[in-house]
Write an enzyme that holds these catalytic residues in place. Structure first.
Site, PDB file in Angstrom:
ATOM      1  N   LYS A 160       0.846  -1.206   0.000  1.00 28.82           N
ATOM      2  CA  LYS A 160       0.000   0.000   0.000  1.00 28.82           C
ATOM      3  C   LYS A 160       0.875   1.249   0.000  1.00 28.82           C
ATOM      4  O   LYS A 160       2.060   1.177   0.357  1.00 28.82           O
ATOM      5  CB  LYS A 160      -0.913  -0.018   1.217  1.00 28.82           C
ATOM      6  CG  LYS A 160      -0.142  -0.014   2.529  1.00 28.82           C
ATOM      7  CD  LYS A 160      -1.024  -0.341   3.719  1.00 28.82           C
ATOM      8  CE  LYS A 160      -0.186  -0.297   4.984  1.00 28.82           C
ATOM      9  NZ  LYS A 160      -0.851  -0.935   6.121  1.00 28.82           N
ATOM     10  N   TYR A 387      14.006  31.768   5.086  1.00 30.14           N
ATOM     11  CA  TYR A 387      12.729  32.416   5.409  1.00 30.14           C
ATOM     12  C   TYR A 387      12.607  32.777   6.884  1.00 30.14           C
ATOM     13  O   TYR A 387      13.083  32.036   7.750  1.00 30.14           O
ATOM     14  CB  TYR A 387      11.569  31.476   5.062  1.00 30.14           C
ATOM     15  CG  TYR A 387      11.235  31.456   3.601  1.00 30.14           C
ATOM     16  CD1 TYR A 387      10.784  32.617   2.955  1.00 30.14           C
ATOM     17  CD2 TYR A 387      11.334  30.290   2.859  1.00 30.14           C
ATOM     18  CE1 TYR A 387      10.461  32.594   1.606  1.00 30.14           C
ATOM     19  CE2 TYR A 387      11.002  30.258   1.521  1.00 30.14           C
ATOM     20  CZ  TYR A 387      10.571  31.414   0.901  1.00 30.14           C
ATOM     21  OH  TYR A 387      10.250  31.387  -0.426  1.00 30.14           O
TER      22      TYR A 387
HETATM   23  C1  LIG Z   1      -0.075  -1.760   6.868  1.00 29.42           C
HETATM   24  C2  LIG Z   1      -0.678  -2.973   7.451  1.00 29.42           C
HETATM   25  C3  LIG Z   1       0.136  -4.046   7.853  1.00 29.42           C
HETATM   26  C4  LIG Z   1       1.636  -4.019   7.829  1.00 29.42           C
HETATM   27  O1  LIG Z   1       2.140  -3.517   9.020  1.00 29.42           O
HETATM   28  P1  LIG Z   1       3.728  -3.432   9.231  1.00 29.42           P
HETATM   29  O2  LIG Z   1       3.863  -2.951  10.617  1.00 29.42           O
HETATM   30  O3  LIG Z   1       4.224  -2.448   8.249  1.00 29.42           O
HETATM   31  O4  LIG Z   1       4.257  -4.781   9.006  1.00 29.42           O
HETATM   32  C5  LIG Z   1      -0.491  -5.213   8.259  1.00 29.42           C
HETATM   33  N1  LIG Z   1      -1.839  -5.286   8.311  1.00 29.42           N
HETATM   34  C6  LIG Z   1      -2.642  -4.259   7.968  1.00 29.42           C
HETATM   35  C7  LIG Z   1      -4.121  -4.424   8.070  1.00 29.42           C
HETATM   36  C8  LIG Z   1      -2.098  -3.061   7.545  1.00 29.42           C
HETATM   37  O5  LIG Z   1      -2.887  -2.035   7.201  1.00 29.42           O
END
Ligand SMILES: *Cc1c(COP(=O)(O)O)cnc(C)c1O
Length: 492
Positions: A160, A387
């Site tokens: 993702k 800035y």
């Molecule tokens: C992002 C996510 C993970 C992965 O978690 P990590 O800590 O990056 O391994 C696992 N399960 C779900 C439902 C997630 O949204």
């Protein structure tokens, strides 16, 4: 939202490397840079004829030959785009005319051709701020977690948010090639992008939008169902479209309190699932809120217990077995008893895991973010820098302006000495506010010139350290790196 990127493969030249190149679908173009080949045992005539035939069969789009021998056999290469150079330096001089972008480049040169100079020149020229991704490190990390699993336990890789900022296509392709079982994205359009890049693994979508169900089904993506409302919508849609047994994943809320069916809803859920021919429950899962934190282990145990109760009831109602999964990266290490038959691997793939100390060297950071110096200036103690006139030096000195700012993902919070970057092995602090496209470093004590490379993070100056500097977590540092930063992939 496609990042500008290209990929270097440096595999031993031959059938395997060409096959690998051939199955890279993420870029429209496949390019091969090849030097003269020594000690093949064949006459040059036979050798280059064979090489040319093999390259043609593997559908290389662009061929670049380097060396006198290969050059003098160029008539054998029947490829629309072909270029030949006498030596590596001549190629490097012409590099900008070759317009590399959105392509996968397989580089193979005999040692004496020093082809590492080509990738160096390309990454410098390509863009001033570059994130380099090592696919070898990714593979190392994948194998590390695989080694923690009992045989038969599946791996779902979380890709993702542009694979945590590392780039969807190259990463997904590598994972597909190395046989993970599932990929997971957050939204339907991320899944569509994977399909368009030639990924055919099953893909779960964490947060499917009802308005995009058409795309979901058209691209064979599998929705997470987390509420009665979503279940209703999807079943209605399936009736309308005459779908049956469409694979879905049920999310159980065991304590995260974001998405998922709650304990008191499971019975009703089971009733609704019985004899529902529209959907097929592929998996039942939940998410741990604090898998890495010892102080919350009792809570994690209670999550595990209520998950086990929920999936047993669901399996009974369904009358068939489903895939069950609850652990994320840190959970893989800390909660082996909750691996069931699948684990969800996220940040660990990218080389970061709170439950695996960096000192163990088990994981390799996969990303290096580098930029360069645009100008070096002498400033005196009374000057103000940037800035709001927020920065100044304690005494007369030098600053370097570098080509990265908050629009690239180097957050404003790093300004005014909070953040550090590395130049020729020296850590130097920011001075003044971070601007949109650039920022300034105090380089009073080191020797720097325009064009010098500046490391924002790598395996020494780690992402974990940047996260610590501004009081956030590595996830946020990684996913903030903006799409305008070019990604360059290495696989050797
Ligand atoms: C992002 C996510 C993970 C992965 O978690 P990590 O800590 O990056 O391994 C696992 N399960 C779900 C439902 C997630 O949204």
């Amino acid at each position: 939202m496609t990042a500008s990127s290209f990929q270097f493969l440096k595999l031993p030249f031959g059938e395997i490397a060409l096959n690998f190149l051939n199955q890279q679908n993420q870029h429209p173009k496949r390019t091969l840079i090849l030097s003269d080949i020594f000690q093949s045992g064949l006459t040059q005539d036979v050798l280059y004829r064979q090489v040319a035939d093999m390259i043609k069969a593997k559908k290389v789009d662009k061929f670049i030959g380097v060396g006198e021998a290969i050059m003098s056999h160029q008539q054998y290469f029947d490829i629309a785009q072909k270029y030949f150079y006498q030596d590596t330096s001549s190629l490097i001089q012409q590099l900008s005319t070759l317009n590399f972008d959105h392509e996968t480049i397989l580089i193979k040169g005999s040692r004496s051709f020093e082809f590492e100079r080509i990738s160096q020149a390309l990454t410098l020229k390509a863009h001033e701020t570059v994130m380099e991704i090592s696919l070898n490190a990714l593979l190392n990390n994948l194998n590390y977690y695989k080694s923690k699993l009992k045989p038969g336990v599946k791996v779902m890789a979380m890709v993702k948010a542009f694979s945590y900022g590392s780039g969807t296509f190259e990463v997904a392709n590598m994972l597909q090639y190395n046989k993970v079982d599932y990929l997971t994205v957050a939204y339907i359009d991320e899944g569509v992008a994977l399909r368009l890049a030639g990924i055919n693994l099953p893909v779960m979508v964490l947060n499917p939008e009802v308005s995009a169900f058409d795309m979901l089904v058209e691209y064979k993506l599998e929705p997470e169902i987390f509420s009665f409302n979503l279940l209703d919508e999807f079943v209605k849609y399936s009736q309308l479209r005459n779908l049956s047994n469409y694979p879905v994943h049920l999310k159980i809320d065991t304590g995260m309190r974001r998405l998922g069916f709650e304990d008191f809803e499971i019975e009703t859920l089971c009733d609704m699932l019985e004899e529902n021919r529209y959907i097929k429950v592929q998996s039942v899962f939940s998410h741990l809120a604090a898998s890495d934190a010892k102080e919350h282990d009792d809570f994690t145990k209670s999550q595990i217990t209520s998950f086990e109760k929920a999936y047993k009831n669901i399996e009974d109602a369904l009358g068939y077995k489903v895939i069950k999964h609850i652990v994320n990266t840190s959970g893989i290490i800390r909660w082996p008893r909750a691996h069931y038959n699948m684990v969800r691997l996220g940040i660990g793939l990218y080389g970061i895991d709170a439950a695996t100390p960096a000192s163990s060297n088990a994981l390799q950071p996969i990303a290096t973010l580098k930029t360069s110096v645009s100008q070096v200036k002498k400033v005196v103690k009374n000057d103000t820098i940037g800035y709001n006139r927020n920065g100044s030096l304690q005494k007369d000195g030098k600053i370097a302006t570098v080509r990265i700012g908050y629009a690239d993902g180097y957050l404003r919070a790093f300004g005014n000495g909070v953040g550090t970057m590395m130049i020729k092995g020296n850590l130097v602090p920011t001075v003044g506010n971070i601007s949109m496209d650039m920022c300034t470093l105090d380089v009073s004590n080191i020797d720097v010139k325009e064009g010098d490379e500046v490391i924002v993070f790598n395996e020494e100056q780690r992402i974990e350290e940047l996260a610590r500097q501004i009081g956030t977590i590595p996830y946020e540092i990684l996913t903030n790196i903006s799409q305008r930063v070019k990604r360059v992939y290495f696989y050797e």
